[in-house]
Design a protein around this motif. Structure first.
Motif, PDB file in Angstrom:
ATOM      1  N   ARG A  76      28.715  50.031 -66.098  1.00  0.00           N
ATOM      2  CA  ARG A  76      28.250  49.437 -64.843  1.00  0.00           C
ATOM      3  C   ARG A  76      28.669  47.979 -64.822  1.00  0.00           C
ATOM      4  N   ASP A  80      24.396  53.856 -68.622  1.00  0.00           N
ATOM      5  CA  ASP A  80      25.010  52.637 -68.104  1.00  0.00           C
ATOM      6  C   ASP A  80      26.385  52.399 -68.711  1.00  0.00           C
ATOM      7  N   SER A  90      25.064  59.425 -64.158  1.00  0.00           N
ATOM      8  CA  SER A  90      24.277  58.397 -63.473  1.00  0.00           C
ATOM      9  C   SER A  90      23.132  57.882 -64.340  1.00  0.00           C
TER      10      SER A  90
END
Length: 125
Positions: free
Chosen positions: A110, A45, A42
């Motif tokens: 992402r 990216d 997390s």
């Protein structure tokens, strides 16, 4: 005609110049990135894997690329993974630079990238 004292002075000066040309200090290698705590998925990216022949050379090339583009090497995670941040405005050039270092695969990304972009670069043989 050149006298002995002038000739000695000339020789000493020539020797100093030759030595200064021959013995220039070599700039130190950049400090090796420190090992950081394991990075959670997390927190990055983008995750990229690069296939390379020589991990040490590839790591130096990635570091050079980061410096050139205004990015920062934050250190290494487990294995041969470089954790870095890259300005979003330089991200496209960063990926083109990675392609010059080795063949690469985008493993995770992402949908929209923040500024700066946190990147994990895995160096694989």
């Amino acid at each position: 005609m050149l006298d002995w004292q002038s000739y000695s002075t000339f020789q000493a000066t020539a020797s100093r110049i030759a030595l200064s040309e021959r013995w220039r200090p070599i700039p130190p290698e950049p400090a090796a990135p420190h090992l950081i705590s394991p990075v959670k998925a997390s927190e990055t990216d983008v995750v990229v894997q690069i296939s390379v022949r020589d991990r040490d050379v590839a790591e130096r090339n990635v570091n050079t690329l980061l410096v050139r583009l205004g990015g920062t090497n934050l250190g290494q995670a487990e294995g041969a993974t470089i954790i870095a941040v890259v300005p979003q405005s330089s991200y496209g050039e960063f990926t083109r630079g990675l392609a010059q270092i080795g063949s690469w695969n985008l493993e995770a990304s992402r949908s929209s990238l923040p500024d700066p972009v946190h990147v994990a670069v895995r160096l694989a043989k």
